[in-house]
Design an enzyme around this catalytic site. Structure first.
Site, PDB file in Angstrom:
ATOM      1  N   ALA A  32       0.871  -1.193   0.000  1.00  0.00           N
ATOM      2  CA  ALA A  32       0.000   0.000   0.000  1.00  0.00           C
ATOM      3  C   ALA A  32       0.904   1.238   0.000  1.00  0.00           C
ATOM      4  O   ALA A  32       0.788   2.126   0.837  1.00  0.00           O
ATOM      5  CB  ALA A  32      -0.978   0.003   1.175  1.00  0.00           C
ATOM      6  N   HIS A  37       6.857   6.025   1.641  1.00  0.00           N
ATOM      7  CA  HIS A  37       7.723   4.903   1.245  1.00  0.00           C
ATOM      8  C   HIS A  37       8.680   5.335   0.129  1.00  0.00           C
ATOM      9  O   HIS A  37       9.853   4.957   0.119  1.00  0.00           O
ATOM     10  CB  HIS A  37       6.881   3.730   0.712  1.00  0.00           C
ATOM     11  CG  HIS A  37       5.998   3.081   1.733  1.00  0.00           C
ATOM     12  ND1 HIS A  37       4.633   3.133   1.674  1.00  0.00           N
ATOM     13  CD2 HIS A  37       6.294   2.358   2.844  1.00  0.00           C
ATOM     14  CE1 HIS A  37       4.111   2.472   2.686  1.00  0.00           C
ATOM     15  NE2 HIS A  37       5.096   1.993   3.425  1.00  0.00           N
ATOM     16  N   GLN A  61       2.576  -9.309  13.411  1.00  0.00           N
ATOM     17  CA  GLN A  61       2.657  -8.018  14.106  1.00  0.00           C
ATOM     18  C   GLN A  61       1.288  -7.373  14.300  1.00  0.00           C
ATOM     19  O   GLN A  61       1.191  -6.274  14.831  1.00  0.00           O
ATOM     20  CB  GLN A  61       3.610  -7.062  13.400  1.00  0.00           C
ATOM     21  CG  GLN A  61       3.133  -6.520  12.063  1.00  0.00           C
ATOM     22  CD  GLN A  61       4.212  -5.711  11.375  1.00  0.00           C
ATOM     23  OE1 GLN A  61       5.179  -6.260  10.840  1.00  0.00           O
ATOM     24  NE2 GLN A  61       4.082  -4.396  11.370  1.00  0.00           N
ATOM     25  N   GLY A 149      10.834   5.146   8.593  1.00  0.00           N
ATOM     26  CA  GLY A 149      10.181   6.455   8.690  1.00  0.00           C
ATOM     27  C   GLY A 149      10.014   6.925  10.127  1.00  0.00           C
ATOM     28  O   GLY A 149       9.648   6.144  11.010  1.00  0.00           O
ATOM     29  N   LYS A 151       7.706   8.579  11.308  1.00  0.00           N
ATOM     30  CA  LYS A 151       6.322   8.477  11.786  1.00  0.00           C
ATOM     31  C   LYS A 151       6.194   7.336  12.806  1.00  0.00           C
ATOM     32  O   LYS A 151       5.443   7.420  13.754  1.00  0.00           O
ATOM     33  CB  LYS A 151       5.354   8.254  10.621  1.00  0.00           C
ATOM     34  CG  LYS A 151       3.904   8.274  11.094  1.00  0.00           C
ATOM     35  CD  LYS A 151       2.945   8.179   9.966  1.00  0.00           C
ATOM     36  CE  LYS A 151       2.410   6.824   9.706  1.00  0.00           C
ATOM     37  NZ  LYS A 151       1.960   6.012  10.811  1.00  0.00           N
ATOM     38  N   ASP A 152       6.959   6.263  12.565  1.00  0.00           N
ATOM     39  CA  ASP A 152       6.932   5.125  13.488  1.00  0.00           C
ATOM     40  C   ASP A 152       8.127   5.227  14.437  1.00  0.00           C
ATOM     41  O   ASP A 152       9.002   4.352  14.453  1.00  0.00           O
ATOM     42  CB  ASP A 152       6.979   3.813  12.695  1.00  0.00           C
ATOM     43  CG  ASP A 152       5.785   3.685  11.780  1.00  0.00           C
ATOM     44  OD1 ASP A 152       4.649   3.853  12.245  1.00  0.00           O
ATOM     45  OD2 ASP A 152       5.993   3.440  10.574  1.00  0.00           O
ATOM     46  N   SER A 187       0.104   7.704   5.578  1.00  0.00           N
ATOM     47  CA  SER A 187       0.162   6.340   6.108  1.00  0.00           C
ATOM     48  C   SER A 187      -0.700   5.435   5.232  1.00  0.00           C
ATOM     49  O   SER A 187      -1.703   5.898   4.665  1.00  0.00           O
ATOM     50  CB  SER A 187      -0.405   6.354   7.544  1.00  0.00           C
ATOM     51  OG  SER A 187      -0.879   5.083   7.909  1.00  0.00           O
ATOM     52  N   ARG A 189      -2.685   3.264   6.190  1.00  0.00           N
ATOM     53  CA  ARG A 189      -4.026   3.151   6.787  1.00  0.00           C
ATOM     54  C   ARG A 189      -4.950   4.309   6.393  1.00  0.00           C
ATOM     55  O   ARG A 189      -6.161   4.190   6.540  1.00  0.00           O
ATOM     56  CB  ARG A 189      -3.931   3.037   8.308  1.00  0.00           C
ATOM     57  CG  ARG A 189      -3.495   1.657   8.765  1.00  0.00           C
ATOM     58  CD  ARG A 189      -3.618   1.492  10.269  1.00  0.00           C
ATOM     59  NE  ARG A 189      -3.293   0.136  10.671  1.00  0.00           N
ATOM     60  CZ  ARG A 189      -2.053  -0.306  10.890  1.00  0.00           C
ATOM     61  NH1 ARG A 189      -1.034   0.509  10.742  1.00  0.00           N
ATOM     62  NH2 ARG A 189      -1.846  -1.564  11.253  1.00  0.00           N
TER      63      ARG A 189
HETATM   64  O1  PAF Z   1       6.518  -0.332   9.180  1.00  0.00           O
HETATM   65  C1  PAF Z   1       6.142  -1.323   8.527  1.00  0.00           C
HETATM   66  O2  PAF Z   1       5.601  -1.227   7.420  1.00  0.00           O
HETATM   67  C2  PAF Z   1       6.339  -2.696   9.133  1.00  0.00           C
HETATM   68  O3  PAF Z   1       6.183  -2.676  10.500  1.00  0.00           O
HETATM   69  C3  PAF Z   1       7.656  -3.363   8.719  1.00  0.00           C
HETATM   70  C4  PAF Z   1       8.860  -2.610   9.263  1.00  0.00           C
HETATM   71  C5  PAF Z   1       7.761  -3.439   7.193  1.00  0.00           C
HETATM   72  C6  PAF Z   1       7.706  -4.786   9.273  1.00  0.00           C
HETATM   73  O4  PAF Z   1       6.644  -5.555   8.794  1.00  0.00           O
END
Ligand code: PAF
Length: 282
Positions: A32, A37, A61, A149, A151-152, A187, A189
């Site tokens: 996505a 990205h 996750q 990123g 953001k995370d 994002s 989402r």
């Molecule tokens: O940030 C993400 O998109 C995911 O947590 C990652 C780092 C690709 C791991 O699945």
């Protein structure tokens, strides 16, 4: 762009690459793909000789089955976008390539305090799943640089810890958060928000900016409470809104005016959970 589906093919392709190239940049994603990205890909292309991206929606996750089911998938668009933006290799594994022995991990990553606060607290098991998949991806790709990123922010800290725990000589590079014109952090989402919700979601960044503008040394209690009330009044359901030390995420209630801070937020708009943060430096 070369598209590879098997871990063994990635390993042998990169073995050839390493004969002539010294730097391999890696951008792991769950697809996505959006401008955020692409900014990681662009940074990797500036810093490294070869860039490999992966797309894998990692089930381990997701602490919420519904979130996993509804995670946006735009594979055709993703492949087109990566190709257009000069990605060299796309690793597109299926689950058996990532977890040949099944998804139940035998390994526990000692993330300590980081796993008990904020995202760790509200998404139990999430960071173990992130470490499980990133560790496996790094084992396959073995890059020199890893692009993530801002953001995370907490995930970046977790992955830096993973690199230490696993003794991996990989340089993490954190890239700035990209935003929509209205300030909403970009994002994957966001694809689950309708037009009106996207407009409303701009309030999240406005709240963070207001914290940054108003913050003063001394008690931060009132500022946190005001921010929370502001978001609740606008129909967000906050998991948390916190002001913490930027380098360890310990909540700060009394600020000395010196420590670097970060304001972090996680809120729901209906059933879509969004996170954002802002660094506060004097
Ligand atoms: O940030 C993400 O998109 C995911 O947590 C990652 C780092 C690709 C791991 O699945």
């Amino acid at each position: 762009m070369i598209i590879l589906k098997f871990a063994a093919d990635v390993i042998s392709q990169l073995k050839k690459v390493r004969l002539t190239k010294f730097s391999i940049g890696f951008v792991p994603t769950m697809g996505a793909l959006h401008k955020g990205h692409i900014s990681l890909l662009e940074k990797s292309k500036q810093v490294c000789e070869i860039t490999i991206c992966s797309i894998f929606i990692n089930p381990t996750q997701f602490n919420n089955a519904d979130d996993f089911k509804k995670y946006p998938v735009t594979l055709e668009h993703d492949i087109y976008t990566l190709e257009k933006n000069g990605c060299d290799i796309l690793f597109l594994p299926d689950i058996t390539e990532i977890y040949p022995d099944g998804i139940i991990s035998k390994k526990h990553f000692d993330l300590g305090y980081l796993e008990t606060i904020l995202e760790g607290k509200y998404r139990p098991g999430h960071f173990q799943g992130v470490c499980q998949v990133v560790n496996r991806l790094l084992e396959i790709v073995d890059p020199t640089h890893l692009f993530m990123g801002q953001k995370d922010h907490q995930q970046c800290m977790v992955i830096k810890r993973l690199l230490e725990l696993e003794n991996l000589n990989i340089e993490p590079i954190i890239c700035p958060t990209l935003r929509e014109e209205n300030g909403l952090a970009i994002s994957s989402r966001n694809l689950r928000l309708n037009e009106q919700q996207r407009e409303e979601a701009a309030e999240i960044y406005k709240t963070l900016l207001s914290i940054k503008q108003k913050i003063k040394p001394g008690s931060l209690h009132h500022l946190k409470k005001e921010a929370e009330e502001y978001l609740i009044k606008r129909n967000f359901k906050p998991d948390y809104i916190e002001i913490a030390e930027a380098n360890n995420l310990k909540p700060v209630n009394e600020w000395d005016g010196i420590a670097d801070l970060i304001a972090v937020v996680a809120v729901f708009i209906n059933d879509v959970r969004l996170i954002d943060n802002i660094l506060i430096k004097d």
